[in-house]
Structures are given as structure tokens and as C-alpha cells.
Scaffold this motif. Structure first.
Motif, PDB file in Angstrom:
ATOM      1  N   ASN A   1       0.815  -1.092   0.061  1.00  0.00           N
ATOM      2  CA  ASN A   1      -0.053   0.009  -0.104  1.00  0.00           C
ATOM      3  C   ASN A   1       0.684   1.226  -0.011  1.00  0.00           C
ATOM      4  O   ASN A   1       2.080   1.273   0.304  1.00  0.00           O
ATOM      5  N   ILE A   2       0.494   2.242  -0.684  1.00  0.00           N
ATOM      6  CA  ILE A   2       1.153   3.605  -0.281  1.00  0.00           C
ATOM      7  C   ILE A   2       1.042   4.231   1.100  1.00  0.00           C
ATOM      8  O   ILE A   2       0.161   4.030   1.835  1.00  0.00           O
ATOM      9  N   SER A   3       2.302   4.634   1.343  1.00  0.00           N
ATOM     10  CA  SER A   3       2.586   4.873   2.893  1.00  0.00           C
ATOM     11  C   SER A   3       3.699   5.880   2.898  1.00  0.00           C
ATOM     12  O   SER A   3       4.638   5.953   1.931  1.00  0.00           O
TER      13      SER A   3
ATOM     14  N   ASP B   1      -5.461  -2.167  -6.393  1.00  0.00           N
ATOM     15  CA  ASP B   1      -4.633  -0.880  -6.150  1.00  0.00           C
ATOM     16  C   ASP B   1      -5.033  -0.275  -4.997  1.00  0.00           C
ATOM     17  O   ASP B   1      -6.068  -0.941  -4.266  1.00  0.00           O
ATOM     18  N   ILE B   2      -4.425   0.648  -4.646  1.00  0.00           N
ATOM     19  CA  ILE B   2      -4.821   1.258  -3.367  1.00  0.00           C
ATOM     20  C   ILE B   2      -6.092   1.869  -3.500  1.00  0.00           C
ATOM     21  O   ILE B   2      -6.661   2.108  -2.152  1.00  0.00           O
ATOM     22  N   ARG B   3      -6.864   2.159  -4.262  1.00  0.00           N
ATOM     23  CA  ARG B   3      -8.291   2.781  -4.543  1.00  0.00           C
ATOM     24  C   ARG B   3      -9.079   1.609  -3.823  1.00  0.00           C
ATOM     25  O   ARG B   3     -10.178   2.004  -3.262  1.00  0.00           O
TER      26      ARG B   3
ATOM     27  N   MET C   1      -8.777   1.827  -0.054  1.00  0.00           N
ATOM     28  CA  MET C   1      -9.785   2.692   0.573  1.00  0.00           C
ATOM     29  C   MET C   1     -11.070   2.686   0.327  1.00  0.00           C
ATOM     30  O   MET C   1     -11.827   3.041   1.364  1.00  0.00           O
TER      31      MET C   1
ATOM     32  N   ASN D   1     -13.447   2.012   3.657  1.00  0.00           N
ATOM     33  CA  ASN D   1     -14.668   3.016   4.276  1.00  0.00           C
ATOM     34  C   ASN D   1     -15.755   2.208   4.607  1.00  0.00           C
ATOM     35  O   ASN D   1     -16.627   2.726   5.330  1.00  0.00           O
TER      36      ASN D   1
ATOM     37  N   GLY E   1      -0.873  -4.168  -7.249  1.00  0.00           N
ATOM     38  CA  GLY E   1      -0.416  -3.187  -8.064  1.00  0.00           C
ATOM     39  C   GLY E   1      -0.940  -3.346  -9.543  1.00  0.00           C
ATOM     40  O   GLY E   1      -0.366  -2.959 -10.536  1.00  0.00           O
TER      41      GLY E   1
END
Lengths: 205, 205
Positions: free
Chosen positions: B63-65, B88-90, B93, B97, B109
Motif C-alpha cells: 500500500n502507499i505509505s 490497487d490502493i483505491r 480505500m 470506508n 499493483g
């Protein structure tokens, strides 16, 4: 939206401040940049920074330019006595693309719009009136949008310059080339009948 | 398009390299920046540059961090034995949520797509197989798109891990909450009948 990275959140927020770009689109664009080589982001940010810091407004017509006078204003083959009044530089590009116009331009930078808080003092109207006053211009062509704001702006400028010796005209409103009559709105069709032109003229160009 | 400024042309070209943004949209965005104070462009370009240079990929879930381990992976309240596999990271999210999931993630990825030249070696599949091999994971939840590429990716990963002791599941496909049956496609409706659940379960959440 909860972001796993402050940098990501910050970038998405900044991109989504652009007009017509929401948070989801901004996230998509930013993630695209992350997948590309770093050079892409570098080129993009450099181009934007350079544009914002280096670009000039032509001191004569207010078109965007890299030099003090834009290419059109400094072209001696253009007729300096005709000035076409437009809202923004996209209109200059559109008219230039037609190849039909050899005069100069005057870019207002918008149109009078009380709702958006844009008054005459926010536009390049004073310098246009000066040009007329100093007799630099023989004909003004109004080429603004055919909307309430466009018409208001036309009329405001007209009131400022009517006492001077200058011809004014507005671009023709009528049926677009290729359009069928039955789908045209009544106002456009009505105007195209009132402002009819000699048939021989329609054979030109 | 003929531009009156090289800087403008360069900026429009760079912006229009972003996905889904054509030359006209790029011009509109760039002209917007020109009308705003210089700080807007500065903040935008700084945010993008910082993101591209500083952001990290979580070494556990990709994940992006901003840190070596992302907030989810370093949260001791999460169940480390369940891993949800996403594209992917979306997707991370989106699932976060819902507030319904307390396990960890594994971000591939992308998905296997021969047409776009994406093979298994371009995705974070090896590190996922390692996790399974090292018995770090008890259950894998496949949460990929319900498309040919998503199904292919699911199947590829499944084949790599089926010999190990791990439970695999895939998120439920069925009629979306709020949807009417008559508008559902046959495949979705068919699957929702085959994979029906005890009525009592549907009362939860």
C-alpha cells in the motif's frame, strides 16, 4: 476519503482544486504519476512552474506571449487598424485556426458577470478604449459569446467608445454550416433571416 | 493547435499526457492556473514533486505509505492472519470506508492483462506467495474486479498457493443493495441464486 499517506492526500487536494476535477479524478491522475518514471512528474511540474513564472501578457493585445509583443501584434503583415475583441486566448486560437482573419486582437480576459463578481474594472477594457481614443483602430469586431454576459460586455464597451470615430461590428449569428433548419432554435433562425446576406457573398471562401 | 507561447504549449503538452485529459482540457486547466495567484501553481507542483519523491510502498502490503510499514499493517488491533488481495490502493480505500474489514491487505499493483502487457512478474504476486508459504496467512480473500483480467489473476494466484494450507475466499457477487431484480444481468442474478445465504445472515450489519 481516508488516505494512507499525507503526501498522497496533499497531492490529491491540490490537483482537485483545478476546475472540473473532483477527488476521485485527482486520485486517479496522481496514482498514474506514481506508476510512471519520476521524470514524468519532473517534466510536468517544471513546465507548469516555468509557464506560471515566465509567461507574459502581450502589452498590446493581452494575448499570452513569451515576448513583450505577441507574434500576431509584431507581425507587420497584419492589418493594425482592425481589432477583434475576444474573451480569452482560446478564442484567439479558434479564430486564427479559421485562417480568415488578418487583423489584430484584443483579449478582454473574461466577460462582465456580476454573479461571478467580474466587473468592467476586472477586464482589459480601459486599454481598448485608449486604443480607440488614440485613433489606433478603425474597426472593432466584437467576437464574444452569444450569452447574456457576452452581450452585456459588448454593450458596455460600445457605450464607452460610441462617441469616437470607429466602426463597430459583431460576428454573424446564424445557422451553422452543415446544420439543418428544422433543428435550429427560433432566435438563431430569426436572426439569420433578418441579417441575410447577398447570395453571391455566400459563394465566397 | 497553434500556441502563442512556447511555455504554454509545453505545459499543455505535459498536462495532456495525463490519462483522460485531452489538449482542450489541458489548455483549460493551464489557463486556470495562469489566472490564479502564483502560489497555487507553487503548491500544486510542490505537492506532486514531494509525493513522487518521498512516498513509499509499505514493505508488507505494498500500500502507499509515508513510513516503511503502512498504518494498517502496523496497527496491532488488526487481524494479521486474514489478507485481502486487491488490485490497487483505491480498492484498499474503498474497503476501509465500509468499516467491515479488520484484516490486512495485499496490493497487487494491477491485474494480469496480456493486452496491456502486464504479466504475473509485473505484479506483487511473489511476495504474496511467500507470505502463504511462511504460514503468515490463514485466509486469503480475493477482492479483484469481476472481469476477465480479475478472474485470470485470481486463478493464477490460486494455482500458486493451493498446495499450501490456506483458506481462500472471494467477495460475494450478487445484486447490489438497492438494486431492482428486473434490471440485473442474468449472470449476476444467476450467481446470486447459486450463492444464496441463510436469511438470518442478511439481517446482520
Amino acid at each position: 476519503m481516508d488516505f494512507s499517506s499525507k503526501f498522497l492526500e496533499n497531492a490529491v487536494n491540490e490537483v482537485s482544486r483545478l476546475p472540473g476535477i473532483g477527488k476521485r479524478t485527482a486520485l486517479r491522475l496522481v496514482l498514474h504519476l506514481l506508476k510512471q518514471p519520476k521524470e514524468h512528474t519532473k517534466y510536468l511540474t517544471e513546465a507548469l512552474t516555468q509557464l506560471r513564472n515566465e509567461v507574459k501578457s502581450c502589452k498590446r493585445c493581452h494575448n499570452i506571449s513569451d515576448t513583450i509583443l505577441c507574434d500576431i501584434c509584431s507581425n507587420s503583415n497584419r492589418n493594425e487598424e482592425i481589432v477583434c475583441v475576444v474573451e480569452d486566448i482560446r478564442d484567439v486560437m479558434a479564430i486564427e485556426n479559421t485562417g480568415q482573419y488578418r487583423g489584430l486582437y484584443h483579449v478582454l480576459g473574461g466577460k462582465i458577470s456580476p454573479i461571478e463578481g467580474v466587473g468592467p474594472q476586472n477586464l482589459n477594457i480601459e486599454s481598448l478604449v485608449e486604443k480607440v481614443k488614440n485613433k489606433e483602430v478603425k474597426e472593432l469586431i466584437f467576437a464574444l459569446s452569444s450569452t447574456m454576459e457576452g452581450d452585456t460586455t459588448n454593450f458596455y464597451i460600445y457605450k464607452q467608445i460610441e462617441k469616437y470615430d470607429v466602426t463597430t461590428s459583431t460576428i454573424a449569428r446564424g445557422i451553422a454550416v452543415g446544420d439543418e433548419l428544422e433543428y435550429a432554435d427560433e432566435i438563431t433562425l430569426g436572426r439569420s433571416i433578418i441579417n441575410r446576406i447577398p447570395f453571391a457573398n455566400s459563394l465566397k471562401s
